[in-house]
Scaffold this motif. Structure first.
Motif, PDB file in Angstrom:
ATOM      1  N   GLU A 183       0.823  -1.205   0.000  1.00 21.67           N
ATOM      2  CA  GLU A 183       0.000   0.000   0.000  1.00 21.67           C
ATOM      3  C   GLU A 183       0.864   1.266   0.000  1.00 21.67           C
ATOM      4  O   GLU A 183       0.592   2.218  -0.710  1.00 21.67           O
ATOM      5  N   ILE A 241       2.877   1.280  -3.503  1.00 22.39           N
ATOM      6  CA  ILE A 241       2.131   1.610  -4.715  1.00 22.39           C
ATOM      7  C   ILE A 241       1.714   3.079  -4.722  1.00 22.39           C
ATOM      8  O   ILE A 241       1.479   3.667  -5.772  1.00 22.39           O
ATOM      9  N   LEU A 257      -3.396  -4.922  -3.864  1.00 19.54           N
ATOM     10  CA  LEU A 257      -4.029  -4.149  -2.793  1.00 19.54           C
ATOM     11  C   LEU A 257      -5.308  -4.790  -2.297  1.00 19.54           C
ATOM     12  O   LEU A 257      -5.989  -4.243  -1.441  1.00 19.54           O
ATOM     13  N   ALA A 277      -7.195  -3.109 -11.569  1.00 20.93           N
ATOM     14  CA  ALA A 277      -5.871  -2.503 -11.462  1.00 20.93           C
ATOM     15  C   ALA A 277      -6.019  -1.002 -11.239  1.00 20.93           C
ATOM     16  O   ALA A 277      -6.826  -0.344 -11.869  1.00 20.93           O
ATOM     17  N   GLY A 278      -5.247  -0.469 -10.298  1.00 24.11           N
ATOM     18  CA  GLY A 278      -5.337   0.954  -9.969  1.00 24.11           C
ATOM     19  C   GLY A 278      -4.931   1.813 -11.148  1.00 24.11           C
ATOM     20  O   GLY A 278      -4.285   1.341 -12.082  1.00 24.11           O
ATOM     21  N   GLU A 279      -5.272   3.083 -11.094  1.00 22.43           N
ATOM     22  CA  GLU A 279      -4.961   3.940 -12.235  1.00 22.43           C
ATOM     23  C   GLU A 279      -3.468   4.155 -12.381  1.00 22.43           C
ATOM     24  O   GLU A 279      -2.996   4.597 -13.402  1.00 22.43           O
ATOM     25  N   VAL A 280      -2.728   3.822 -11.328  1.00 22.92           N
ATOM     26  CA  VAL A 280      -1.281   3.997 -11.402  1.00 22.92           C
ATOM     27  C   VAL A 280      -0.605   2.938 -12.255  1.00 22.92           C
ATOM     28  O   VAL A 280       0.537   3.086 -12.642  1.00 22.92           O
ATOM     29  N   PHE A 328     -17.688  -2.158  -4.813  1.00 15.18           N
ATOM     30  CA  PHE A 328     -17.015  -3.461  -4.856  1.00 15.18           C
ATOM     31  C   PHE A 328     -18.115  -4.498  -5.000  1.00 15.18           C
ATOM     32  O   PHE A 328     -18.772  -4.841  -4.019  1.00 15.18           O
ATOM     33  N   ARG A 357      -7.592   5.910  -0.209  1.00 12.82           N
ATOM     34  CA  ARG A 357      -6.895   5.136  -1.236  1.00 12.82           C
ATOM     35  C   ARG A 357      -7.109   5.739  -2.616  1.00 12.82           C
ATOM     36  O   ARG A 357      -6.206   5.731  -3.448  1.00 12.82           O
ATOM     37  N   LEU A 409      -4.824   8.645  -3.003  1.00 11.07           N
ATOM     38  CA  LEU A 409      -3.436   8.218  -3.216  1.00 11.07           C
ATOM     39  C   LEU A 409      -3.254   7.472  -4.532  1.00 11.07           C
ATOM     40  O   LEU A 409      -2.157   7.048  -4.861  1.00 11.07           O
ATOM     41  N   GLY A 410      -4.351   7.253  -5.270  1.00 16.93           N
ATOM     42  CA  GLY A 410      -4.243   6.527  -6.538  1.00 16.93           C
ATOM     43  C   GLY A 410      -4.099   5.037  -6.351  1.00 16.93           C
ATOM     44  O   GLY A 410      -3.663   4.321  -7.247  1.00 16.93           O
ATOM     45  N   LEU A 411      -4.444   4.523  -5.177  1.00 14.02           N
ATOM     46  CA  LEU A 411      -4.309   3.090  -4.927  1.00 14.02           C
ATOM     47  C   LEU A 411      -5.470   2.326  -5.514  1.00 14.02           C
ATOM     48  O   LEU A 411      -5.399   1.119  -5.686  1.00 14.02           O
ATOM     49  N   LEU A 412      -6.553   2.976  -5.780  1.00 11.42           N
ATOM     50  CA  LEU A 412      -7.644   2.334  -6.511  1.00 11.42           C
ATOM     51  C   LEU A 412      -8.282   3.348  -7.435  1.00 11.42           C
ATOM     52  O   LEU A 412      -8.213   4.562  -7.210  1.00 11.42           O
ATOM     53  N   ARG A 413      -8.860   2.817  -8.488  1.00 16.66           N
ATOM     54  CA  ARG A 413      -9.437   3.678  -9.501  1.00 16.66           C
ATOM     55  C   ARG A 413     -10.920   3.829  -9.188  1.00 16.66           C
ATOM     56  O   ARG A 413     -11.634   2.834  -9.118  1.00 16.66           O
ATOM     57  N   PRO A 414     -11.397   5.062  -8.954  1.00 11.49           N
ATOM     58  CA  PRO A 414     -12.826   5.213  -8.666  1.00 11.49           C
ATOM     59  C   PRO A 414     -13.657   4.912  -9.912  1.00 11.49           C
ATOM     60  O   PRO A 414     -13.178   5.061 -11.034  1.00 11.49           O
ATOM     61  N   PRO A 437      -0.783   4.180   6.019  1.00  7.10           N
ATOM     62  CA  PRO A 437      -1.957   3.305   6.009  1.00  7.10           C
ATOM     63  C   PRO A 437      -2.316   2.877   7.427  1.00  7.10           C
ATOM     64  O   PRO A 437      -1.503   2.994   8.341  1.00  7.10           O
TER      65      PRO A 437
END
Lengths: 395, 303
Positions: free
Chosen positions: A206, A209, A376, A391-394, B11, B45, B48-53, B77
């Motif tokens: 976390e 990334i 994640l 997959a995250g936008e990153v 989700f 998250r 922080l870009g850890l997940l895509r909305p 975190p």
């Protein structure tokens, strides 16, 4: 150095440091190197122990000892002992103090159970020499005539194909390098997976990334652990050559450099391919205990390829090993064997390597996404498809 | 500086974010509140870009967040995110380098933050040899080591002993005073009230209240009324005269009531005076905990 390259090298450096700091890794490396050295040196000791203990019922005939020595070879230790009768000779055979009992008068060779074909040949030859000698003397031949009688014909040999310098060594080296390739790919691939799962379970992923693109993280891991694997393989090679040269069991001209180059190249390809798959598999689970469930699908083609490669080592030109040497998931363990034991055209080796490279490129894209998506998500096991879509936008 | 606009995320069938919208100003220390499962961690998250909305956007200084901008964010975190078998200084240096600092600079900054956080003598220790509080300090050092432009912390106070909690508070206030927007989630409402000028309260994936703490408290339709007498008064029957009043607590020296904000104070004081001699009479906006509870309840009734 671009940002990405720098990140990759930072991640790789950390992996190398962390692994080499671990006691388990250091100890296992030393054990492997000692084991290899022992395997290389061992034949020397096995070969040097040629002894022949022969029991003779009654008087030992003149010239038998000399004839036996000649038959067994100059290096052999030949011990011929006389026994008064068959019973005492048999008893000695049973308690193992002699290997074989000869009764020259009755013309009987006695074994405890199985016939040792080599020794049998030598004993028969020695008995024949003694018999010829005795018969010649009975016929009243002079020494010169006897010598003439025993002179063997002059024989030269020719080969339609140039002889293999030492087929046994070739097969041995091919076998050993396949085993080492398999172990190295699965061990170090496993390290990549463990590393991924550890980062996932401890939630380091976390933090990472948030700063680093998943693909850079993946690349750094594969490169770092790959560098360690290569270092270990090179030390194995070095130990093999040094110990082999010292003990005179392996010589470089005998084996040649090319097989090592091929084996090494396919190790690199195989490692990158499997390490990427292992990383994606690792990203799907959250606990080390769940690793088993995802490791099998990845492991299976490698294991199958390995077993087939070893079982067809006697005939590597057969259809199955030939086909498998082009299939990207088995080529890393199959092509080196073929290349070493048969004359594989260079274009075939290059083609197989290219297929591997293309597969790696495809796997990197898919596994990279699975990795980024799975990293994640914690809790239950993530399905590959879910990971792909989240997959995250990153990434 | 940071704008979170209409964030949506589901989700499967579970809607985690249902249009979360708020913004953070430079130098603001903002408490991020909400019941468990309200969407705090998911929002963080997404920032922080850890997940895509699924929908909506996060903007930094007016434009969508870039990778370069994100490298300048600091994040802590909720769960521990450290390598257990890696020495503390090396670890913080590593994260500093990942965020783009040069080797020497990273090492100096890591050592500096560890010293300030009271870990000067633990540089060479592995993380798994540290107490939970000290691990949290290392985690904070990781979040701060690259002098971030934005600081996001998920439950930074959970599991901290009082001393470590004070250190944490000081660091957050200091960063905010240095002009960094700081967002942190917490369930300790009294501490948030003391620490933060503004809060964002979420429930079921929606922002149910947001703004300066004082404004939110003042906007509540009720007030805390505390009346103290010179002699203990056994019961609060006098309060029955006050329209809409509710007795919360009767202690030996004071009566605590919740009353409507538009209460006639003169009449209320007169009623209290009939029960005894009034020594104390305070009429204050309610605590943040009341703001929180009401905001969540109103949202629940609405949905």
């Amino acid at each position: 150095m671009s940002n990405g390259t720098r990140t990759v090298s930072l991640v790789a450096r950390r992996e190398i440091k962390e692994r080499s700091r671990s006691k388990g890794f250091r100890i296992s490396t030393i054990v492997v190197l000692l084991g290899v050295a022992a395997l290389v040196v061992l034949p020397k000791f096995l070969d040097s122990e040629v002894t022949r203990d022969v029991g003779v019922v009654g008087t030992v005939p003149d010239g038998f000892q000399a004839a036996m020595q000649q038959a067994a070879g100059g290096d052999a230790t030949v011990d011929v002992r006389s026994f008064p009768d068959a019973d005492s000779a048999d008893a000695a055979l049973r308690d193992g103090s002699v290997d074989v009992v000869v009764d020259p008068a009755g013309g009987v060779i006695t074994w405890e159970q199985d016939v040792d074909a080599t020794v049998d040949q030598e004993v028969r030859q020695a008995m024949a020499v003694v018999a010829i000698d005795r018969n010649a003397t009975a016929l009243g031949l002079t020494d010169a005539q006897q010598q003439q009688l025993l002179t063997p014909p002059e024989i030269t040999e020719r080969n339609l194909d140039p002889p293999d310098p030492d087929d046994g060594t070739q097969v041995g080296v091919a076998f050993a390098s396949t085993v080492i390739l398999f172990i190295a790919i699965s061990t170090f691939g496993g390290f990549v997976m463990t590393s991924v799962i550890n980062e996932k379970t401890s939630r380091i992923a976390e933090v990472l990334i948030a700063q680093v693109r998943p693909v850079h993280l993946l690349a750094g891991k594969v490169l770092g652990i790959g560098a360690l694997a290569i270092a270990q393989l090179l030390s194995i090679l070095l130990v093999t050559l040094v110990a082999g040269t010292l003990a005179d069991t392996v010589t470089i001209p005998e084996v040649g450099v090319a097989p090592f180059v091929v084996a090494f190249s396919f190790f690199v390809l195989g490692f990158v391919l499997y390490a990427t798959l292992y990383a994606a598999a690792g990203a799907l689970v959250s606990r080390q205990e769940d690793a088993q469930s995802v490791v099998y699908p990845v492991m299976l083609p490698l294991l199958a390829g390995y077993l087939i490669a070893l079982s067809t080592i006697g005939d590597p030109s057969a259809l199955l090993p030939t086909v498998l040497s082009f299939f990207p998931l088995t080529a890393p363990v199959q092509m080196p064997i073929r290349a070493q034991l048969t004359d594989v055209p260079a274009w075939q080796i290059a083609l197989s390597a290219l297929i591997c490279l293309a597969t790696i490129a495809a796997v990197l894209v898919v596994a990279g996404r699975v990795y980024a998506g799975g990293l994640l998500r914690t809790g239950r096991r993530v399905k590959g498809r879910e990971a792909l879509s989240s997959a995250g936008e990153v990434s | 500086m940071l704008e979170v606009a209409e964030l949506r995320k589901a989700f499967g069938d579970v809607v985690a974010l249902d249009g979360v919208t708020f913004s953070l100003q430079a130098g603001s220390l903002t408490g991020f509140l909400g019941p468990n499962g309200a969407g705090k961690t998911t929002t963080m998250r997404a920032v922080l870009g850890l997940l895509r909305p699924d929908g909506g956007q996060v903007r930094w200084k007016g434009s969508p967040v870039t990778t370069a901008a994100r490298k300048r964010f600091g994040y802590m975190p909720e769960e521990r995110g450290l390598y257990p078998r890696m020495p503390v200084l090396e670890q913080v240096t590593y994260f500093a380098e990942l965020s783009g600092l040069g080797r020497a600079e990273a090492r100096a900054s890591a050592a500096g933050w560890l010293d300030r956080l009271g870990l000067a003598d633990r540089h060479g220790d592995d993380v798994d040899g540290l107490s939970h509080g000290n691990q949290q300090r290392v985690q904070l050092a990781v979040a701060l080591v690259h002098d971030p432009d934005l600081l996001v912390l998920d439950e930074p106070f959970s599991g901290l002993d009082p001393i470590a909690a004070v250190t944490m508070q000081e660091m957050l206030v200091e960063r905010a005073e240095a002009g960094v927007p700081v967002l942190f989630s917490s369930h300790q409402l009294d501490m948030v009230e003391e620490l933060c000028r503004q809060v964002v309260i979420v429930d079921r994936g929606r922002v149910v209240a947001a703004g300066p703490v004082d404004d939110l408290r003042a906007a509540e339709p009720v007030r805390d009324l505390v009346v103290g007498f010179d002699q203990p008064v056994e019961d609060a029957t006098w309060a029955a005269d006050l329209p809409g009043a509710r007795v919360l607590r009767v202690s030996t020296d004071a009566h605590h009531l919740e009353v409507p904000a538009d209460l006639d104070l003169t009449a209320a004081l007169a009623s209290a005076a009939r029960a005894g001699t009034v020594r104390r009479f305070s009429f204050e906006p309610p605590d943040l905990s009341v703001v929180f509870r009401n905001a969540v309840e109103r949202a629940g009734d609405g949905g």
